[in-house]
Design an enzyme around this catalytic site. Structure first.
Site, short mmCIF file in Angstrom:
data_model
loop_
_atom_site.label_atom_id
_atom_site.label_comp_id
_atom_site.label_asym_id
_atom_site.label_seq_id
_atom_site.Cartn_x
_atom_site.Cartn_y
_atom_site.Cartn_z
N SER A 100 -3.37 -3.50 -1.00
CA SER A 100 -2.24 -4.15 -0.33
C SER A 100 -2.61 -5.56 0.08
CB SER A 100 -1.87 -3.32 0.90
OG SER A 100 -0.87 -4.00 1.65
N CYS A 143 0.34 1.57 12.58
CA CYS A 143 1.46 2.39 12.16
C CYS A 143 1.67 3.58 13.09
CB CYS A 143 1.23 2.91 10.74
SG CYS A 143 0.75 1.60 9.63
N HIS A 186 -1.46 -7.78 2.38
CA HIS A 186 -1.54 -8.32 3.75
C HIS A 186 -2.79 -7.89 4.51
CE1 HIS A 186 -0.02 -4.86 6.37
NE2 HIS A 186 0.21 -4.39 5.17
N GLN A 240 -7.74 -0.68 2.90
CA GLN A 240 -8.61 -1.34 3.89
C GLN A 240 -9.90 -1.88 3.27
OE1 GLN A 240 -8.07 -2.11 7.05
NE2 GLN A 240 -6.10 -1.08 7.26
N THR A 266 13.00 -6.99 -10.26
CA THR A 266 12.52 -8.35 -10.51
C THR A 266 11.28 -8.63 -9.66
OG1 THR A 266 14.76 -9.05 -11.01
CG2 THR A 266 13.18 -10.79 -10.47
N ASN A 323 -8.89 3.38 7.84
CA ASN A 323 -8.27 2.25 8.54
C ASN A 323 -8.56 2.23 10.03
OD1 ASN A 323 -6.55 4.58 7.86
ND2 ASN A 323 -5.18 3.70 9.38
N GLY A 366 0.81 -1.22 0.00
CA GLY A 366 0.00 0.00 0.00
C GLY A 366 0.84 1.26 0.00
N THR A 367 1.90 1.28 0.80
CA THR A 367 2.72 2.49 0.90
C THR A 367 3.35 2.82 -0.46
OG1 THR A 367 3.18 1.99 3.21
CG2 THR A 367 4.67 3.54 2.13
N1 PLP Z 1 -3.20 2.84 3.46
C1 PLP Z 1 -4.00 2.41 4.43
C2 PLP Z 1 -5.40 2.92 4.52
C3 PLP Z 1 -3.55 1.47 5.37
O1 PLP Z 1 -4.36 1.03 6.33
C4 PLP Z 1 -2.22 1.00 5.25
C5 PLP Z 1 -1.67 0.04 6.25
O2 PLP Z 1 -2.11 -0.03 7.37
C6 PLP Z 1 -1.42 1.48 4.21
C7 PLP Z 1 -1.94 2.39 3.32
C8 PLP Z 1 0.00 1.00 4.01
O3 PLP Z 1 -0.04 -0.27 3.42
P1 PLP Z 1 1.24 -1.25 3.51
O4 PLP Z 1 1.31 -1.71 4.93
O5 PLP Z 1 0.92 -2.36 2.57
O6 PLP Z 1 2.42 -0.47 3.09
#
Ligand code: PLP
Length: 393
Positions: free
Chosen positions: A203, A331, A205, A183, A243, A155, A75-76
């Protein structure tokens, strides 16, 4: 003390890999299957086919075309590619985001300005936890906005944002629209055309694939406006060199397939667990428990404030009982500040510090939910009686 086993109710932070996902990934991890997708021999072609099948599955899950999906590390990275990549092609313009975005969006404020002279404006949020459409309209009228980024579901509260209305405003003002759906994917139906978005981050996970894999959807007509942020071997048609992580991408595809088949049933289960958890709390504590956020809320996320009980104390007691919940997003859990999301919704620091997030996932059971809710009520009573005896955290 919950003698039995751990009860994990923090799936919005990360959720375990689905058994069916693990099975599909295994041959790529144990050496039974091997190959660099860029190689032209048969092993390479096999890896390429596995990636393209995963791309097809991810695209199908969100109603996109396979050539609109770009695999990333999560996600990031997807959020960074969307905003930084777009900024590189629209230097000097303004971006609008909501004040309740994840740090993966909000933390870009400085690099966007330093590198591209792009100013990030934060739109207001209503007490219900939605971006204010009136405020967004005013900002868009001021002109120079090239991109709006509003998450699909928050989130911390799970509140689903009015993306269709945001998309309509963007269309009227000629701005592109990105949504962070990290989310939302796996927990509600997501269709890029129905939402009217140009870019969408997801994302693995958060919905049963491993950590460290994700994707950015970029609508076909917008792809030329997004410059890569990493340079190398031209993988992912140049948008994301490096890769490919074949096992993880295969896992992402398998989680998408599971979602396509099980979403409806699974969201009904989550909603019933949420209702059950809240019902038990209200009954055991004999009081009204306010839910933080109103309107359309993801079925798997429950954010509540317990009057006079600091979330930190409650979390520690639940932890001692082997039940894992969260006080806001993982986070920001190390931060002493109250949740920026709840504060943006107008809550006082004191109220925000009493908020906890319970999030359900595919590995939970009915009886876990019941046990956890009863332990939660027990710990609330215990903390309150400790406060009465002069205890402070
Ligand atoms: N965006 C949202 C809304 C999230 O909840 C999160 C992770 O908690 C992220 C982005 C970041 O995703 P990743 O952990 O895959 O980098």
């Amino acid at each position: 003390m919950n003698e039995n086993k751990v009860i994990y109710l923090d799936h919005a932070s990360t959720t375990p890999i689905l058994p069916s996902v693990y099975e599909k990934m295994k041959p790529w991890l144990d050496g039974s299957l091997i190959g660099n997708p860029s190689s032209i021999h048969s092993a390479g072609k096999q890896a390429r086919n596995a990636i393209e099948h995963a791309r097809y599955l991810v695209a199908t899950m969100i109603g996109a075309k396979p050539e609109e999906i770009f695999f990333t590390s999560g996600g990031t990275e997807s959020d960074n590619l969307a905003l930084q990549g777009f900024a590189a092609m629209s230097v000097g313009s303004n971006f609008v985001v909501s004040g309740i975005e994840h740090d993966a969006i909000l933390s870009q404020i400085v690099p966007l300005w330093d590198r591209y002279r792009v100013e990030m404006i934060q739109g207001r949020v209503t007490p219900d936890g939605e971006i204010s459409i009136d405020d967004l309209r005013l900002i868009l009228r001021s002109g120079r906005v090239s991109l709006v980024s509003v998450m699909l579901a928050n989130n911390e509260t799970g509140v689903v944002q009015p993306i269709r209305e945001v998309a309509e405003l963007c269309r009227q003002h000629g701005a592109a629209l990105h949504t962070d759906a990290v989310q939302a994917v796996g927990h509600m139906g997501v269709n890029v055309d129905e939402l009217g978005v140009d870019m969408l981050s997801l994302s693995g996970h958060k919905f049963g694939a491993p950590d460290g894999v994700g994707a950015l959807y970029i609508r076909k007509g917008v792809q030329h406006k997004v410059k890569p942020i990493m340079w190398g071997g031209w993988q992912e048609r140049g948008k994301r060199s490096g890769t490919e992580n074949v096992a993880a991408i295969v896992g992402l595809g398998a989680a998408a397939e599971w979602t396509i088949e099980n979403l409806q049933r699974q969201t009904e289960i989550y909603q019933s667990w949420k209702d059950k958890f809240l019902g038990i709390l209200r009954e055991e504590l004999c009081e009204y428990i306010p839910v933080n956020g109103r309107g359309d809320i993801l079925p798997n996320i429950l954010n509540i404030s317990i009057r006079g009980v600091q979330s930190e104390a409650l979390l520690l007691m639940m932890d001692a009982d082997n039940v894992y919940i969260s006080a806001g997003s993982a986070c920001s859990a190390g931060s002493p500040d109250p949740s920026h999301v709840l504060v943006a919704m107008g809550m006082s620091n004191e109220e925000a510090n009493c908020a906890v997030r319970i999030s359900f996932g595919h590995s939970n059971t009915d009886s876990e939910v019941e046990t956890a809710a009863k332990l939660f009520a027990k710990n609330v009573r215990r903390i309150r009686s400790m406060y009465q005896n002069g205890f402070t955290l």
